[in-house]
Structure formats: C-alpha cells, structure tokens
Design a protein around this motif. Sequence first.
Motif, PDB file in Angstrom:
ATOM      1  N   SER A  38      37.458  88.675  11.380  1.00 51.39           N
ATOM      2  CA  SER A  38      37.039  88.104  13.019  1.00 51.39           C
ATOM      3  C   SER A  38      38.154  87.282  13.480  1.00 51.39           C
ATOM      4  O   SER A  38      38.991  86.871  12.838  1.00 51.39           O
ATOM      5  CB  SER A  38      35.781  87.201  12.917  1.00 51.39           C
ATOM      6  OG  SER A  38      35.571  86.772  14.138  1.00 51.39           O
ATOM      7  N   ASP A  40      37.725  85.110  15.900  1.00 47.31           N
ATOM      8  CA  ASP A  40      37.405  83.784  15.936  1.00 47.31           C
ATOM      9  C   ASP A  40      36.957  83.304  14.751  1.00 47.31           C
ATOM     10  O   ASP A  40      35.599  82.636  14.628  1.00 47.31           O
ATOM     11  CB  ASP A  40      36.282  83.554  17.035  1.00 47.31           C
ATOM     12  CG  ASP A  40      36.766  84.122  18.511  1.00 47.31           C
ATOM     13  OD1 ASP A  40      38.120  83.754  18.709  1.00 47.31           O
ATOM     14  OD2 ASP A  40      35.790  84.660  19.260  1.00 47.31           O
ATOM     15  N   TYR A  41      37.754  83.365  13.636  1.00 48.80           N
ATOM     16  CA  TYR A  41      37.391  83.050  12.240  1.00 48.80           C
ATOM     17  C   TYR A  41      37.010  81.639  12.208  1.00 48.80           C
ATOM     18  O   TYR A  41      35.802  81.162  11.700  1.00 48.80           O
ATOM     19  CB  TYR A  41      38.419  83.268  11.444  1.00 48.80           C
ATOM     20  CG  TYR A  41      38.186  83.083   9.872  1.00 48.80           C
ATOM     21  CD1 TYR A  41      37.368  83.686   9.079  1.00 48.80           C
ATOM     22  CD2 TYR A  41      38.716  81.899   9.228  1.00 48.80           C
ATOM     23  CE1 TYR A  41      36.987  83.439   7.880  1.00 48.80           C
ATOM     24  CE2 TYR A  41      38.340  81.605   7.969  1.00 48.80           C
ATOM     25  CZ  TYR A  41      37.574  82.359   7.397  1.00 48.80           C
ATOM     26  OH  TYR A  41      37.281  81.910   5.900  1.00 48.80           O
ATOM     27  N   TYR A  42      37.582  80.619  12.802  1.00 48.52           N
ATOM     28  CA  TYR A  42      37.437  79.205  12.733  1.00 48.52           C
ATOM     29  C   TYR A  42      36.072  78.987  13.420  1.00 48.52           C
ATOM     30  O   TYR A  42      35.488  77.964  12.717  1.00 48.52           O
ATOM     31  CB  TYR A  42      38.580  78.341  12.818  1.00 48.52           C
ATOM     32  CG  TYR A  42      39.863  78.865  11.829  1.00 48.52           C
ATOM     33  CD1 TYR A  42      39.796  78.236  10.806  1.00 48.52           C
ATOM     34  CD2 TYR A  42      40.935  79.502  12.364  1.00 48.52           C
ATOM     35  CE1 TYR A  42      41.020  78.444   9.859  1.00 48.52           C
ATOM     36  CE2 TYR A  42      42.311  79.634  11.671  1.00 48.52           C
ATOM     37  CZ  TYR A  42      41.981  79.192  10.268  1.00 48.52           C
ATOM     38  OH  TYR A  42      42.920  79.548   9.502  1.00 48.52           O
ATOM     39  N   LYS A  43      35.869  79.429  14.543  1.00 47.15           N
ATOM     40  CA  LYS A  43      34.879  79.014  15.155  1.00 47.15           C
ATOM     41  C   LYS A  43      33.790  79.537  14.502  1.00 47.15           C
ATOM     42  O   LYS A  43      32.635  78.584  14.415  1.00 47.15           O
ATOM     43  CB  LYS A  43      34.909  79.775  16.497  1.00 47.15           C
ATOM     44  CG  LYS A  43      33.757  79.553  17.462  1.00 47.15           C
ATOM     45  CD  LYS A  43      33.749  80.175  18.867  1.00 47.15           C
ATOM     46  CE  LYS A  43      32.459  80.196  19.490  1.00 47.15           C
ATOM     47  NZ  LYS A  43      32.540  80.909  20.583  1.00 47.15           N
ATOM     48  N   GLU A  44      33.576  80.747  13.947  1.00 51.96           N
ATOM     49  CA  GLU A  44      32.449  81.227  13.047  1.00 51.96           C
ATOM     50  C   GLU A  44      32.380  80.363  11.970  1.00 51.96           C
ATOM     51  O   GLU A  44      31.121  80.251  11.612  1.00 51.96           O
ATOM     52  CB  GLU A  44      32.603  82.881  12.816  1.00 51.96           C
ATOM     53  CG  GLU A  44      32.564  83.670  14.064  1.00 51.96           C
ATOM     54  CD  GLU A  44      32.722  85.017  13.991  1.00 51.96           C
ATOM     55  OE1 GLU A  44      32.753  85.428  12.715  1.00 51.96           O
ATOM     56  OE2 GLU A  44      32.908  85.782  14.811  1.00 51.96           O
ATOM     57  N   GLU A  45      33.339  79.987  11.391  1.00 49.23           N
ATOM     58  CA  GLU A  45      33.162  79.181   9.939  1.00 49.23           C
ATOM     59  C   GLU A  45      32.413  77.994  10.394  1.00 49.23           C
ATOM     60  O   GLU A  45      31.512  77.371   9.499  1.00 49.23           O
ATOM     61  CB  GLU A  45      34.488  78.930   9.583  1.00 49.23           C
ATOM     62  CG  GLU A  45      34.426  78.020   8.289  1.00 49.23           C
ATOM     63  CD  GLU A  45      33.750  78.872   7.348  1.00 49.23           C
ATOM     64  OE1 GLU A  45      33.415  78.417   6.125  1.00 49.23           O
ATOM     65  OE2 GLU A  45      34.015  80.157   7.187  1.00 49.23           O
ATOM     66  N   ILE A  46      32.716  77.288  11.398  1.00 49.03           N
ATOM     67  CA  ILE A  46      31.948  75.830  12.169  1.00 49.03           C
ATOM     68  C   ILE A  46      30.425  76.450  12.146  1.00 49.03           C
ATOM     69  O   ILE A  46      29.523  75.664  11.741  1.00 49.03           O
ATOM     70  CB  ILE A  46      32.504  75.416  13.139  1.00 49.03           C
ATOM     71  CG1 ILE A  46      33.709  75.025  12.719  1.00 49.03           C
ATOM     72  CG2 ILE A  46      31.937  74.303  13.579  1.00 49.03           C
ATOM     73  CD1 ILE A  46      34.573  74.363  13.974  1.00 49.03           C
ATOM     74  N   GLU A  47      30.092  77.588  12.714  1.00 47.49           N
ATOM     75  CA  GLU A  47      28.764  77.906  13.073  1.00 47.49           C
ATOM     76  C   GLU A  47      27.894  78.514  11.876  1.00 47.49           C
ATOM     77  O   GLU A  47      26.771  78.859  11.970  1.00 47.49           O
ATOM     78  CB  GLU A  47      28.684  78.781  14.181  1.00 47.49           C
ATOM     79  CG  GLU A  47      29.371  78.076  15.598  1.00 47.49           C
ATOM     80  CD  GLU A  47      28.518  78.345  16.884  1.00 47.49           C
ATOM     81  OE1 GLU A  47      27.635  79.108  16.576  1.00 47.49           O
ATOM     82  OE2 GLU A  47      28.865  77.785  17.805  1.00 47.49           O
ATOM     83  N   TYR A  48      28.574  78.618  10.674  1.00 46.46           N
ATOM     84  CA  TYR A  48      28.334  79.048   9.440  1.00 46.46           C
ATOM     85  C   TYR A  48      26.822  78.718   9.010  1.00 46.46           C
ATOM     86  O   TYR A  48      25.970  79.326   8.521  1.00 46.46           O
ATOM     87  CB  TYR A  48      28.997  79.547   8.510  1.00 46.46           C
ATOM     88  CG  TYR A  48      28.866  80.395   7.342  1.00 46.46           C
ATOM     89  CD1 TYR A  48      28.599  81.789   7.649  1.00 46.46           C
ATOM     90  CD2 TYR A  48      28.428  80.172   5.975  1.00 46.46           C
ATOM     91  CE1 TYR A  48      28.584  82.760   6.648  1.00 46.46           C
ATOM     92  CE2 TYR A  48      27.811  80.983   5.088  1.00 46.46           C
ATOM     93  CZ  TYR A  48      27.786  82.605   5.731  1.00 46.46           C
ATOM     94  OH  TYR A  48      27.520  83.368   4.855  1.00 46.46           O
TER      95      TYR A  48
END
Length: 149
Positions: A38, A40-48
């Motif tokens: 992705s 936006d990998y880091y943003k998605e990691e926070i919302e995981y």
Amino acid sequence: MTIKFGWGWKIALLYSSFVVMMLVLVFASTRQKFDLVSKDYYKEEIEYQKVIDAGRNQAGLSGIMTIKASDLSVEIGFPSDLAGKPVAGTVVFYSAVSKDMDRKYPIETQENKMTIDRSALQHTIYKVKVSYTVDGTNYYNEHDLDLSK
C-alpha cells in the motif's frame, strides 16, 4: 603449442570474473520491480486495530464464511447468522505477484451469497480480504484462494 598461465594471470582472471559477476548482479537488481502493499502503509498500520477487532467479531459468529471457485465464477458465502440482513462492504482480491492483478469489488449479496465472474481475475494465488458491516458491526475475513490451476 600450449599456453601456460602463471599464478599472476590466474589471480587476475579470478578477480576479473568476480567483478563481471557483480556488475551483472547489480544490473539485474536495478531492473527488478518492487510493489509495496500500500502507498499509505504507515497510516494503515495505525488503523490495523480496527481490522483485528473486526476479525474477532467474525470469529464470534457461529457460521463460517465460504469461498469457492469454479471454472466460471468465485462464490462467497456469508455466515448463516447474517441471512436476510443487508451487508455492505468490499471484497479485495490481493495478489502478491503484482498490484496490477489486484481486484476490488463492492459487496452485493443475493440469498446470503456473492458471485464474482472469474474472467476478471487472473490465474494466480489470491488472498481474498472481505471487509463488511452488518447492523453497525464490522466484520473481516481473509482466505487464500488458488486460481492458478
């Protein structure tokens, strides 16, 4: 007439072949294509954490989600607990091979099942990620699907 190589020539030949091999490897590695999962990998990691909670909700259902592939279609069967209820969400077919093979579909159910035409999918191994909401509760399920056969 035979050609004799002294130890100096042998060492020079060894080092030269090593340099040529390293140049070939560097050239090959620069041509390799790498796709991130992705942008936006880091943003998605926070919302995981939301995905983890939705997975727990999925595990709490008494019925199971089924994904079956035939020659013409892929059928996704939702748990029997959700029969007759409106389902909203997305189905993502993720291919680790290339992002060009990824497909995303909105969920449209009929009789608690969703059918996707197989002609739109590639012959590869997919990770099917189903993220959906029913009655305000989020659910998430992942399933491996081999369409390479």
